[in-house]
Scaffold this active site. Sequence first.
Site, PDB file in Angstrom:
ATOM      1  N   GLY A 200       2.584  30.505   3.565  1.00 33.66           N
ATOM      2  CA  GLY A 200       2.352  29.066   3.658  1.00 33.66           C
ATOM      3  C   GLY A 200       2.047  28.644   5.081  1.00 33.66           C
TER       4      GLY A 200
ATOM      5  N   ARG B 286      -4.519  32.948   1.547  1.00 27.00           N
ATOM      6  CA  ARG B 286      -5.405  33.373   0.465  1.00 27.00           C
ATOM      7  C   ARG B 286      -6.773  33.727   1.055  1.00 27.00           C
ATOM      8  NH1 ARG B 286      -3.191  28.997  -3.704  1.00 27.00           N
ATOM      9  NH2 ARG B 286      -3.067  27.862  -1.755  1.00 27.00           N
TER      10      ARG B 286
ATOM     11  N   ALA C 257       5.488  29.220   1.346  1.00 29.86           N
ATOM     12  CA  ALA C 257       4.410  28.954   0.390  1.00 29.86           C
ATOM     13  C   ALA C 257       4.957  28.563  -0.968  1.00 29.86           C
ATOM     14  CB  ALA C 257       3.534  30.193   0.242  1.00 29.86           C
TER      15      ALA C 257
ATOM     16  N   SER D  97      14.777  23.038  -1.333  1.00 34.63           N
ATOM     17  CA  SER D  97      14.351  21.633  -1.256  1.00 34.63           C
ATOM     18  C   SER D  97      15.420  20.696  -1.803  1.00 34.63           C
ATOM     19  CB  SER D  97      13.079  21.487  -2.091  1.00 34.63           C
ATOM     20  OG  SER D  97      12.854  20.149  -2.423  1.00 34.63           O
TER      21      SER D  97
ATOM     22  N   GLU E 175      14.790  18.493  -3.722  1.00 38.76           N
ATOM     23  CA  GLU E 175      14.441  18.280  -5.133  1.00 38.76           C
ATOM     24  C   GLU E 175      15.348  19.102  -6.055  1.00 38.76           C
ATOM     25  OE1 GLU E 175      11.978  16.346  -6.967  1.00 38.76           O
ATOM     26  OE2 GLU E 175      12.311  15.232  -5.134  1.00 38.76           O
TER      27      GLU E 175
ATOM     28  N   TYR F 198       8.988  21.875 -10.518  1.00 40.22           N
ATOM     29  CA  TYR F 198       9.043  22.224  -9.095  1.00 40.22           C
ATOM     30  C   TYR F 198      10.503  22.426  -8.667  1.00 40.22           C
ATOM     31  CZ  TYR F 198       9.150  21.764  -4.053  1.00 40.22           C
ATOM     32  OH  TYR F 198       9.418  21.979  -2.730  1.00 40.22           O
TER      33      TYR F 198
ATOM     34  N   HIS G  61      10.224  15.950   4.721  1.00 41.79           N
ATOM     35  CA  HIS G  61       9.855  15.958   6.141  1.00 41.79           C
ATOM     36  C   HIS G  61       8.352  15.788   6.248  1.00 41.79           C
ATOM     37  CE1 HIS G  61      10.563  19.933   4.505  1.00 41.79           C
ATOM     38  NE2 HIS G  61       9.585  20.396   5.262  1.00 41.79           N
TER      39      HIS G  61
ATOM     40  N   ARG H 122       0.883  16.081   7.245  1.00 40.36           N
ATOM     41  CA  ARG H 122       1.278  16.071   5.844  1.00 40.36           C
ATOM     42  C   ARG H 122       0.026  16.008   4.965  1.00 40.36           C
ATOM     43  NH1 ARG H 122       5.057  17.504   2.157  1.00 40.36           N
ATOM     44  NH2 ARG H 122       6.654  15.924   1.800  1.00 40.36           N
TER      45      ARG H 122
ATOM     46  N   VAL I 161       3.401  10.835  -0.662  1.00 45.23           N
ATOM     47  CA  VAL I 161       3.354   9.379  -0.567  1.00 45.23           C
ATOM     48  C   VAL I 161       3.224   8.866   0.863  1.00 45.23           C
ATOM     49  CG1 VAL I 161       5.846   8.802  -0.517  1.00 45.23           C
ATOM     50  CG2 VAL I 161       4.233   7.304  -1.684  1.00 45.23           C
TER      51      VAL I 161
ATOM     52  N   ARG J 210       6.476   9.063 -12.330  1.00 48.44           N
ATOM     53  CA  ARG J 210       6.754  10.411 -12.848  1.00 48.44           C
ATOM     54  C   ARG J 210       7.547  10.329 -14.149  1.00 48.44           C
ATOM     55  NH1 ARG J 210       7.841  13.052  -6.826  1.00 48.44           N
ATOM     56  NH2 ARG J 210       5.682  12.632  -6.235  1.00 48.44           N
ATOM     57  N   PRO J 211       7.372  11.309 -15.046  1.00 49.40           N
ATOM     58  CA  PRO J 211       8.117  11.285 -16.308  1.00 49.40           C
ATOM     59  C   PRO J 211       9.631  11.356 -16.077  1.00 49.40           C
ATOM     60  CG  PRO J 211       6.487  13.065 -16.296  1.00 49.40           C
ATOM     61  CD  PRO J 211       6.413  12.420 -14.962  1.00 49.40           C
TER      62      PRO J 211
HETATM   63  O1  F7E Z   1       7.058  11.423  -3.339  1.00 45.37           O
HETATM   64  C1  F7E Z   1       7.155   8.114  -4.975  1.00 45.37           C
HETATM   65  C2  F7E Z   1       7.431   9.332  -5.834  1.00 45.37           C
HETATM   66  O2  F7E Z   1       5.244  13.132  -3.447  1.00 45.37           O
HETATM   67  C3  F7E Z   1       8.105  10.683  -2.773  1.00 45.37           C
HETATM   68  C4  F7E Z   1       7.684  17.485  -1.351  1.00 45.37           C
HETATM   69  O3  F7E Z   1       7.450  17.935  -0.053  1.00 45.37           O
HETATM   70  O4  F7E Z   1       9.722  16.421  -0.668  1.00 45.37           O
HETATM   71  C5  F7E Z   1       8.477  16.202  -1.330  1.00 45.37           C
HETATM   72  O5  F7E Z   1       8.681  15.762  -2.659  1.00 45.37           O
HETATM   73  C6  F7E Z   1       8.486   9.513  -3.669  1.00 45.37           C
HETATM   74  C7  F7E Z   1       8.670   9.877  -5.147  1.00 45.37           C
HETATM   75  O6  F7E Z   1       7.432  13.661  -2.240  1.00 45.37           O
HETATM   76  C8  F7E Z   1       3.590   7.473  -5.144  1.00 45.37           C
HETATM   77  O7  F7E Z   1       7.628   8.939  -7.198  1.00 45.37           O
HETATM   78  C9  F7E Z   1       5.419   6.331  -5.381  1.00 45.37           C
HETATM   79  O8  F7E Z   1       9.814   9.233  -5.623  1.00 45.37           O
HETATM   80  O9  F7E Z   1       5.868  12.141  -1.214  1.00 45.37           O
HETATM   81  P1  F7E Z   1       6.298  12.612  -2.540  1.00 45.37           P
HETATM   82  P2  F7E Z   1       8.649  14.239  -3.128  1.00 45.37           P
HETATM   83  O10 F7E Z   1       8.325  14.233  -4.578  1.00 45.37           O
HETATM   84  O11 F7E Z   1       9.885  13.560  -2.695  1.00 45.37           O
HETATM   85  C10 F7E Z   1      10.560  17.423  -1.253  1.00 45.37           C
HETATM   86  C11 F7E Z   1      11.748  17.612  -0.370  1.00 45.37           C
HETATM   87  C12 F7E Z   1       9.838  18.670  -1.575  1.00 45.37           C
HETATM   88  O12 F7E Z   1      10.409  19.765  -1.536  1.00 45.37           O
HETATM   89  C13 F7E Z   1       8.461  18.550  -2.124  1.00 45.37           C
HETATM   90  O13 F7E Z   1       7.739  19.766  -2.024  1.00 45.37           O
HETATM   91  O14 F7E Z   1       7.396   8.575  -3.651  1.00 45.37           O
HETATM   92  N1  F7E Z   1       5.779   7.615  -5.084  1.00 45.37           N
HETATM   93  N2  F7E Z   1       4.085   6.228  -5.437  1.00 45.37           N
HETATM   94  C14 F7E Z   1       4.661   8.344  -4.924  1.00 45.37           C
HETATM   95  N3  F7E Z   1       4.500   9.638  -4.606  1.00 45.37           N
HETATM   96  C15 F7E Z   1       3.226  10.104  -4.499  1.00 45.37           C
HETATM   97  N4  F7E Z   1       3.018  11.391  -4.153  1.00 45.37           N
HETATM   98  N5  F7E Z   1       2.133   9.289  -4.723  1.00 45.37           N
HETATM   99  C16 F7E Z   1       2.252   7.964  -5.054  1.00 45.37           C
HETATM  100  O15 F7E Z   1       1.266   7.245  -5.244  1.00 45.37           O
END
Ligand code: F7E
Length: 326
Positions: free
Chosen positions: A10, A35, A85, A129, A131, A153, A183, A188, A193, A282-283
């Site tokens: 990665g 890759r 990665a 993570s 998550e 994930y 982070h 990024r 988001v 998200r679901p």
């Molecule tokens: O979402 C909300 C979404 O995709 C953050 C990855 O690096 O950190 C990351 O995972 C929040 C969520 O990151 C949008 O629903 C709203 O609640 O930026 P994200 P993530 O899912 O927290 C962890 C630590 C990891 O390990 C992961 O690999 O934001 N949200 N509206 C949105 N999110 C996205 N992507 N897009 C939107 O339009």
Amino acid sequence: MSSKCALITGITGQDGSYLSEWLLGQGYEVHGIVRRVALEDPEHRLSRLKAIRGRLKLHAASLESYASIHRVIHEVQPDECYHLAAQSFVSYSFDDEFSTLNTNINGTHFLLSAVKTLAPQCRFYFAGSSEMFGMAETVPQNESTPFHPRSSYGISKVAGFDLTRNYREAYGLYACNGILFNHESPRRGFEFVTRKITSGVAAILAGKSTQLSLGNLEAQRDWGHAREYVEGMWLMLQQPQPDDYVIATGECHSVREFVELAFAHVGLDYTRYLTTDPELHRPAEVNLLKGDASKARKVLGWTHRVKFADLVREMVDEDCRALGII
Ligand code: F7E
């Protein structure tokens, strides 16, 4: 200065690029697995490594092929291996659970197995993570908080965590799990988001766009700066004993707060530009993540320095700069 050799999976990503810079600064010889397509399209896929490309040794391999991983570990004989990665976009993992689980779990397993067989003295870092906590029972979350992942994930990361711990316990590998909370940085990916927001703000300011469409604005995350988090990864591999650590700021903010601050930084009122789209929800959402990094502070001496507001401003400024508007 060290003459150690590190291998990063990665390496082309946000964390891989910061970690490479950090390790080069510490005197390491830095190798990366990429890759083949990345080597064929360096302008695009190696963009984060541009400034240091000549100092890195890149190897074409795939985490989906044990044979290729075996070959690289055999050739490089790393002292430290940082496994970053993954298919790391949570939303995508709902669309394609199978490839997320296959790539993430098998990739970690292949790497651990090759290290155990070919370089058992190698110190191993797994990018766990927050998550994994998912619908956590307690706030804040630390190393003892039970996992309750909410996406494939998250499930793949729990499996990687368990594999890493098992290789430590069963085979005596120096293997650590970092449990890193969100982070971010100007490096990024645009699908996450924070970068979606900051690049959206820059596009609006430049007159290239008129609105920003997001999903759940009330989700809360513990956001730190990626450059500081990679130092935590490295510190974990410098200890007398391998262990698992949470890396986080201990502060959380909602997506809405991030949006408000990002727009306000360039003098705009976010309510005039923001729309929400149910399709982007998200679901199964993770509503609140807040980390307790006291163990990392105490044992590793790791602390975060960049404040939330400064992170937001740095990201907005960089995106504005990229469009030539500041
Ligand atoms: O979402 C909300 C979404 O995709 C953050 C990855 O690096 O950190 C990351 O995972 C929040 C969520 O990151 C949008 O629903 C709203 O609640 O930026 P994200 P993530 O899912 O927290 C962890 C630590 C990891 O390990 C992961 O690999 O934001 N949200 N509206 C949105 N999110 C996205 N992507 N897009 C939107 O339009």
